[in-house]
Design a protein around this motif. Sequence first.
Motif, PDB file in Angstrom:
ATOM      1  N   THR A  11      39.298  47.419  39.587  1.00  0.00           N
ATOM      2  CA  THR A  11      39.208  48.816  39.837  1.00  0.00           C
ATOM      3  C   THR A  11      38.160  49.201  40.822  1.00  0.00           C
ATOM      4  O   THR A  11      37.173  48.555  40.831  1.00  0.00           O
ATOM      5  CB  THR A  11      38.998  49.381  38.362  1.00  0.00           C
ATOM      6  N   HIS A  12      38.363  50.419  41.362  1.00  0.00           N
ATOM      7  CA  HIS A  12      37.301  51.105  41.868  1.00  0.00           C
ATOM      8  C   HIS A  12      36.420  51.564  40.778  1.00  0.00           C
ATOM      9  O   HIS A  12      37.032  51.998  39.831  1.00  0.00           O
ATOM     10  CB  HIS A  12      37.795  52.257  42.724  1.00  0.00           C
ATOM     11  N   ARG A  13      35.233  51.649  40.834  1.00  0.00           N
ATOM     12  CA  ARG A  13      34.246  51.909  39.893  1.00  0.00           C
ATOM     13  C   ARG A  13      34.758  53.397  39.307  1.00  0.00           C
ATOM     14  O   ARG A  13      35.051  54.250  40.046  1.00  0.00           O
ATOM     15  CB  ARG A  13      32.880  52.103  40.496  1.00  0.00           C
ATOM     16  N   THR A  17      38.478  50.981  33.961  1.00  0.00           N
ATOM     17  CA  THR A  17      38.176  49.370  33.683  1.00  0.00           C
ATOM     18  C   THR A  17      37.872  49.099  32.226  1.00  0.00           C
ATOM     19  O   THR A  17      38.714  48.384  31.779  1.00  0.00           O
ATOM     20  CB  THR A  17      36.785  49.249  34.469  1.00  0.00           C
ATOM     21  N   HIS A  70      34.880  44.873  40.719  1.00  0.00           N
ATOM     22  CA  HIS A  70      35.130  46.023  41.307  1.00  0.00           C
ATOM     23  C   HIS A  70      35.288  45.834  42.895  1.00  0.00           C
ATOM     24  O   HIS A  70      35.547  46.639  43.575  1.00  0.00           O
ATOM     25  CB  HIS A  70      33.889  46.756  41.333  1.00  0.00           C
ATOM     26  N   HIS A 152      40.107  50.957  49.041  1.00  0.00           N
ATOM     27  CA  HIS A 152      40.143  49.960  47.959  1.00  0.00           C
ATOM     28  C   HIS A 152      41.414  49.836  47.174  1.00  0.00           C
ATOM     29  O   HIS A 152      42.004  48.649  46.978  1.00  0.00           O
ATOM     30  CB  HIS A 152      39.184  50.436  46.912  1.00  0.00           C
TER      31      HIS A 152
END
Length: 260
Positions: A11-13, A17, A70, A152
Motif C-alpha cells: 500500500t501507499h502509506r 495496510t 510501502h 505508486h
Amino acid sequence: MTDSKTIVVATHRRSGTHWTIDALRNNSPDVSESFLTLERASSDHDSPMPLSEFRQRVKTLEGRVLVKVHDLPTASFWKRNEERTFALSVLRESPVIYVHRDGRDVMVSLYYYMQSFDEEVKKQSFSDFIRSESKLDGVDSGMSRPAYWAHHARVWLQQPNVLRVSYEALEKSYEASVREMGAFLGISLRRSLRTIDLPGKSGTPSLAGRALWKLGLRQKRLSSAVQPRRGSSGDWRNHFNDEDLAFFMAEAGDQMQALK
C-alpha cells in the motif's frame, strides 16, 4: 496464486495496510498470527532486522506469512545488494494484495500522521503539504505528494499476480472483500468472519486469549493500526479548498479515474 509462503500486502502509506492485515490474520487459520515489515530487512531502516533473522522468521512462523511493504516493486529502498535481492525475490514470488484508498483521504491522513513526528510538516499548512515533494522512506521522488500517490498505484497495479482491493470496499462490503482475498490467495476462511475495530491496541494475546481464539470465541488481536489518527472516507472535503482540489486532480486525477 503461487506456492510462496509469503503474502505481500502493498500500500501507499495510510491506505488501509493494517486493516487488511488484521482482516486476514483474524479470519484465516492458514495465516500466521504474526506479520513482518519488508523494509525492516534493510540496514537503512530505523529499526532494522538482520536479513538472517528475517529469513528465519519467514521459515519458522506457522502458516502463510503476511509481509507488508510501502515501497515500490522496484525495491529502491534497499541499497545493499544482498538485501535488495532478497526484497525483490519476496515481491516477485509472492501473491500481492494491493490496497488503495481515495488519494484525497490519503493526503489528509498522511498529513496528520507526519505532523506527529516530522518538524517540517508540523509547520506546514495542508495546502503547502500536498504541494511539497514526496520523500517517503527518505527517497527523493521528484513528485508532489498526490503525483507520487498516483505513481505508486499505477506501478503496483501493472505487476503480475496482484489483487486490487479498495479501502472503501472494505468499509462498505467487508465480508465480500475478505472472501475475494481468500479466494485469490487460496486460503481457508472462517465461516463467520470477524470485523476488526479500528483503531485499537496491538499486543500479544494471553494464553487464555489464544485458547479462546482456537475455539473461535474471540479474535487474535485488536487492530494493529498505526496511530495517531484514523480518518473516515470523504474526510478530504473538510480539508481541501477549491485550489487544493484543482491541484490534486491535475497531479493525480487520471489515476483516481482509473481506480474507480
